[in-house]
Design a protein around this motif. Structure first.
Motif, PDB file in Angstrom:
ATOM      1  N   ASP A   1       0.847  -1.192   0.000  1.00  0.00           N
ATOM      2  CA  ASP A   1       0.000   0.000   0.000  1.00  0.00           C
ATOM      3  C   ASP A   1       0.882   1.241   0.000  1.00  0.00           C
ATOM      4  O   ASP A   1       1.871   1.306   0.721  1.00  0.00           O
ATOM      5  N   MET A   2       0.540   2.195  -0.817  1.00  0.00           N
ATOM      6  CA  MET A   2       1.311   3.423  -0.919  1.00  0.00           C
ATOM      7  C   MET A   2       0.442   4.606  -0.553  1.00  0.00           C
ATOM      8  O   MET A   2      -0.781   4.566  -0.707  1.00  0.00           O
ATOM      9  N   LEU A   3       1.092   5.651  -0.064  1.00  0.00           N
ATOM     10  CA  LEU A   3       0.382   6.884   0.243  1.00  0.00           C
ATOM     11  C   LEU A   3       0.129   7.655  -1.045  1.00  0.00           C
ATOM     12  O   LEU A   3       0.928   7.612  -1.974  1.00  0.00           O
ATOM     13  N   THR A   4      -0.960   8.379  -1.063  1.00  0.00           N
ATOM     14  CA  THR A   4      -1.228   9.251  -2.200  1.00  0.00           C
ATOM     15  C   THR A   4      -0.386  10.517  -2.048  1.00  0.00           C
ATOM     16  O   THR A   4       0.138  10.808  -0.957  1.00  0.00           O
ATOM     17  N   SER A   5      -0.253  11.284  -3.106  1.00  0.00           N
ATOM     18  CA  SER A   5       0.497  12.546  -3.043  1.00  0.00           C
ATOM     19  C   SER A   5      -0.108  13.479  -2.005  1.00  0.00           C
ATOM     20  O   SER A   5       0.614  14.162  -1.273  1.00  0.00           O
ATOM     21  N   GLU A   6      -1.423  13.492  -1.926  1.00  0.00           N
ATOM     22  CA  GLU A   6      -2.091  14.370  -0.952  1.00  0.00           C
ATOM     23  C   GLU A   6      -1.748  13.950   0.478  1.00  0.00           C
ATOM     24  O   GLU A   6      -1.503  14.788   1.343  1.00  0.00           O
ATOM     25  N   GLN A   7      -1.719  12.644   0.740  1.00  0.00           N
ATOM     26  CA  GLN A   7      -1.378  12.162   2.078  1.00  0.00           C
ATOM     27  C   GLN A   7       0.076  12.494   2.430  1.00  0.00           C
ATOM     28  O   GLN A   7       0.374  12.874   3.557  1.00  0.00           O
ATOM     29  N   VAL A   8       0.944  12.371   1.471  1.00  0.00           N
ATOM     30  CA  VAL A   8       2.356  12.654   1.712  1.00  0.00           C
ATOM     31  C   VAL A   8       2.555  14.128   2.028  1.00  0.00           C
ATOM     32  O   VAL A   8       3.304  14.486   2.934  1.00  0.00           O
ATOM     33  N   LEU A   9       1.881  14.994   1.307  1.00  0.00           N
ATOM     34  CA  LEU A   9       2.098  16.429   1.437  1.00  0.00           C
ATOM     35  C   LEU A   9       1.234  17.095   2.504  1.00  0.00           C
ATOM     36  O   LEU A   9       1.418  18.281   2.772  1.00  0.00           O
ATOM     37  N   GLN A  10       0.322  16.363   3.136  1.00  0.00           N
ATOM     38  CA  GLN A  10      -0.636  17.003   4.052  1.00  0.00           C
ATOM     39  C   GLN A  10       0.037  17.678   5.247  1.00  0.00           C
ATOM     40  O   GLN A  10      -0.479  18.662   5.770  1.00  0.00           O
ATOM     41  N   ASN A  11       1.171  17.203   5.717  1.00  0.00           N
ATOM     42  CA  ASN A  11       1.850  17.817   6.858  1.00  0.00           C
ATOM     43  C   ASN A  11       3.101  18.591   6.459  1.00  0.00           C
ATOM     44  O   ASN A  11       3.860  19.026   7.317  1.00  0.00           O
ATOM     45  N   ALA A  12       3.326  18.755   5.170  1.00  0.00           N
ATOM     46  CA  ALA A  12       4.501  19.495   4.714  1.00  0.00           C
ATOM     47  C   ALA A  12       4.340  20.967   5.051  1.00  0.00           C
ATOM     48  O   ALA A  12       3.254  21.524   4.903  1.00  0.00           O
ATOM     49  N   PRO A  13       5.411  21.618   5.497  1.00  0.00           N
ATOM     50  CA  PRO A  13       5.319  23.041   5.805  1.00  0.00           C
ATOM     51  C   PRO A  13       4.971  23.876   4.579  1.00  0.00           C
ATOM     52  O   PRO A  13       4.297  24.893   4.685  1.00  0.00           O
ATOM     53  N   ASP A  14       5.425  23.436   3.407  1.00  0.00           N
ATOM     54  CA  ASP A  14       5.145  24.169   2.176  1.00  0.00           C
ATOM     55  C   ASP A  14       5.186  23.183   1.015  1.00  0.00           C
ATOM     56  O   ASP A  14       6.059  22.332   0.943  1.00  0.00           O
ATOM     57  N   ALA A  15       4.221  23.273   0.123  1.00  0.00           N
ATOM     58  CA  ALA A  15       4.162  22.388  -1.036  1.00  0.00           C
ATOM     59  C   ALA A  15       3.638  23.175  -2.226  1.00  0.00           C
ATOM     60  O   ALA A  15       2.897  24.144  -2.081  1.00  0.00           O
ATOM     61  N   ALA A  16       4.052  22.744  -3.425  1.00  0.00           N
ATOM     62  CA  ALA A  16       3.581  23.378  -4.648  1.00  0.00           C
ATOM     63  C   ALA A  16       3.643  22.360  -5.774  1.00  0.00           C
ATOM     64  O   ALA A  16       4.613  21.601  -5.879  1.00  0.00           O
ATOM     65  N   ASP A  17       2.637  22.318  -6.598  1.00  0.00           N
ATOM     66  CA  ASP A  17       2.599  21.441  -7.767  1.00  0.00           C
ATOM     67  C   ASP A  17       2.847  19.969  -7.409  1.00  0.00           C
ATOM     68  O   ASP A  17       3.545  19.245  -8.116  1.00  0.00           O
ATOM     69  N   GLY A  18       2.330  19.510  -6.266  1.00  0.00           N
ATOM     70  CA  GLY A  18       2.471  18.122  -5.868  1.00  0.00           C
ATOM     71  C   GLY A  18       3.859  17.750  -5.382  1.00  0.00           C
ATOM     72  O   GLY A  18       4.223  16.575  -5.357  1.00  0.00           O
ATOM     73  N   ARG A  19       4.639  18.751  -4.975  1.00  0.00           N
ATOM     74  CA  ARG A  19       6.011  18.505  -4.507  1.00  0.00           C
ATOM     75  C   ARG A  19       6.272  19.280  -3.226  1.00  0.00           C
ATOM     76  O   ARG A  19       5.601  20.262  -2.938  1.00  0.00           O
ATOM     77  N   PHE A  20       7.279  18.815  -2.468  1.00  0.00           N
ATOM     78  CA  PHE A  20       7.727  19.589  -1.310  1.00  0.00           C
ATOM     79  C   PHE A  20       8.390  20.848  -1.817  1.00  0.00           C
ATOM     80  O   PHE A  20       9.135  20.829  -2.786  1.00  0.00           O
ATOM     81  N   ARG A  21       8.115  21.956  -1.156  1.00  0.00           N
ATOM     82  CA  ARG A  21       8.755  23.213  -1.519  1.00  0.00           C
ATOM     83  C   ARG A  21       9.758  23.543  -0.427  1.00  0.00           C
ATOM     84  O   ARG A  21       9.409  23.593   0.755  1.00  0.00           O
ATOM     85  N   VAL A  22      11.023  23.747  -0.834  1.00  0.00           N
ATOM     86  CA  VAL A  22      12.081  24.035   0.138  1.00  0.00           C
ATOM     87  C   VAL A  22      12.825  25.283  -0.293  1.00  0.00           C
ATOM     88  O   VAL A  22      12.761  25.713  -1.435  1.00  0.00           O
ATOM     89  N   THR A  23      13.558  25.844   0.664  1.00  0.00           N
ATOM     90  CA  THR A  23      14.344  27.036   0.385  1.00  0.00           C
ATOM     91  C   THR A  23      15.509  26.662  -0.531  1.00  0.00           C
ATOM     92  O   THR A  23      16.135  25.618  -0.360  1.00  0.00           O
ATOM     93  N   ALA A  24      15.796  27.513  -1.497  1.00  0.00           N
ATOM     94  CA  ALA A  24      16.911  27.273  -2.412  1.00  0.00           C
ATOM     95  C   ALA A  24      18.214  27.290  -1.614  1.00  0.00           C
ATOM     96  O   ALA A  24      18.429  28.151  -0.765  1.00  0.00           O
ATOM     97  N   ILE A  25      19.088  26.344  -1.910  1.00  0.00           N
ATOM     98  CA  ILE A  25      20.373  26.314  -1.211  1.00  0.00           C
ATOM     99  C   ILE A  25      21.546  26.559  -2.170  1.00  0.00           C
ATOM    100  O   ILE A  25      22.660  26.722  -1.753  1.00  0.00           O
ATOM    101  N   LEU A  26      21.264  26.593  -3.451  1.00  0.00           N
ATOM    102  CA  LEU A  26      22.307  26.838  -4.440  1.00  0.00           C
ATOM    103  C   LEU A  26      22.249  28.288  -4.876  1.00  0.00           C
ATOM    104  O   LEU A  26      21.207  28.928  -4.851  1.00  0.00           O
ATOM    105  N   GLY A  27      23.384  28.792  -5.320  1.00  0.00           N
ATOM    106  CA  GLY A  27      23.435  30.179  -5.790  1.00  0.00           C
ATOM    107  C   GLY A  27      22.727  30.337  -7.116  1.00  0.00           C
ATOM    108  O   GLY A  27      22.282  29.384  -7.750  1.00  0.00           O
ATOM    109  N   GLU A  28      22.596  31.565  -7.556  1.00  0.00           N
ATOM    110  CA  GLU A  28      21.897  31.872  -8.801  1.00  0.00           C
ATOM    111  C   GLU A  28      22.577  31.270 -10.021  1.00  0.00           C
ATOM    112  O   GLU A  28      21.963  31.041 -11.038  1.00  0.00           O
ATOM    113  N   GLU A  29      23.890  31.012  -9.923  1.00  0.00           N
ATOM    114  CA  GLU A  29      24.621  30.496 -11.064  1.00  0.00           C
ATOM    115  C   GLU A  29      24.248  29.044 -11.377  1.00  0.00           C
ATOM    116  O   GLU A  29      24.619  28.515 -12.399  1.00  0.00           O
ATOM    117  N   GLN A  30      23.558  28.365 -10.511  1.00  0.00           N
ATOM    118  CA  GLN A  30      23.218  26.950 -10.720  1.00  0.00           C
ATOM    119  C   GLN A  30      21.991  26.812 -11.586  1.00  0.00           C
ATOM    120  O   GLN A  30      20.958  27.162 -11.439  1.00  0.00           O
TER     121      GLN A  30
END
Length: 99
Positions: free
Chosen positions: A70-99
């Protein structure tokens, strides 16, 4: 016959950039001499007729077969994420602009 001498231990200390006191040199001389003697004993016994072993008891694969469960749905996975967008976890960028 002892292969490890206090002078050799002092030399090894210099090579390793470790400052050794006289008491440490004496202690390490004895310890390293015992280690070298034990390696020599093993070398005398380790002949081509004696097979090399890594375990005294034969090892077997203990993995279970891969089975899709049994697998979790995308909604179940993201329901407790602090930030999500387009069905993905949203995190702060850690690479510089040149990347």
């Amino acid at each position: 016959m002892s292969e490890i001498t206090p002078d050799l231990v002092r030399h090894l200390g210099v090579l390793a950039r470790i400052q050794l006191s006289d008491a440490e040199v004496e202690r390490l001389t004895g310890q390293l001499d015992v280690i070298v003697d034990n390696i020599a004993k093993v070398s005398r016994v380790a002949t081509p007729e004696v097979p090399a072993t890594s375990h005294p008891i034969a090892m077997s694969n203990v993995f279970r077969p891969d089975v899709v469960g049994d697998m979790l749905t995308s909604e179940q996975v993201l329901q407790n994420a602090p930030d999500a967008a387009d069905g993905r976890f949203r995190v702060t960028a850690i690479l510089g602009e040149e990347q």
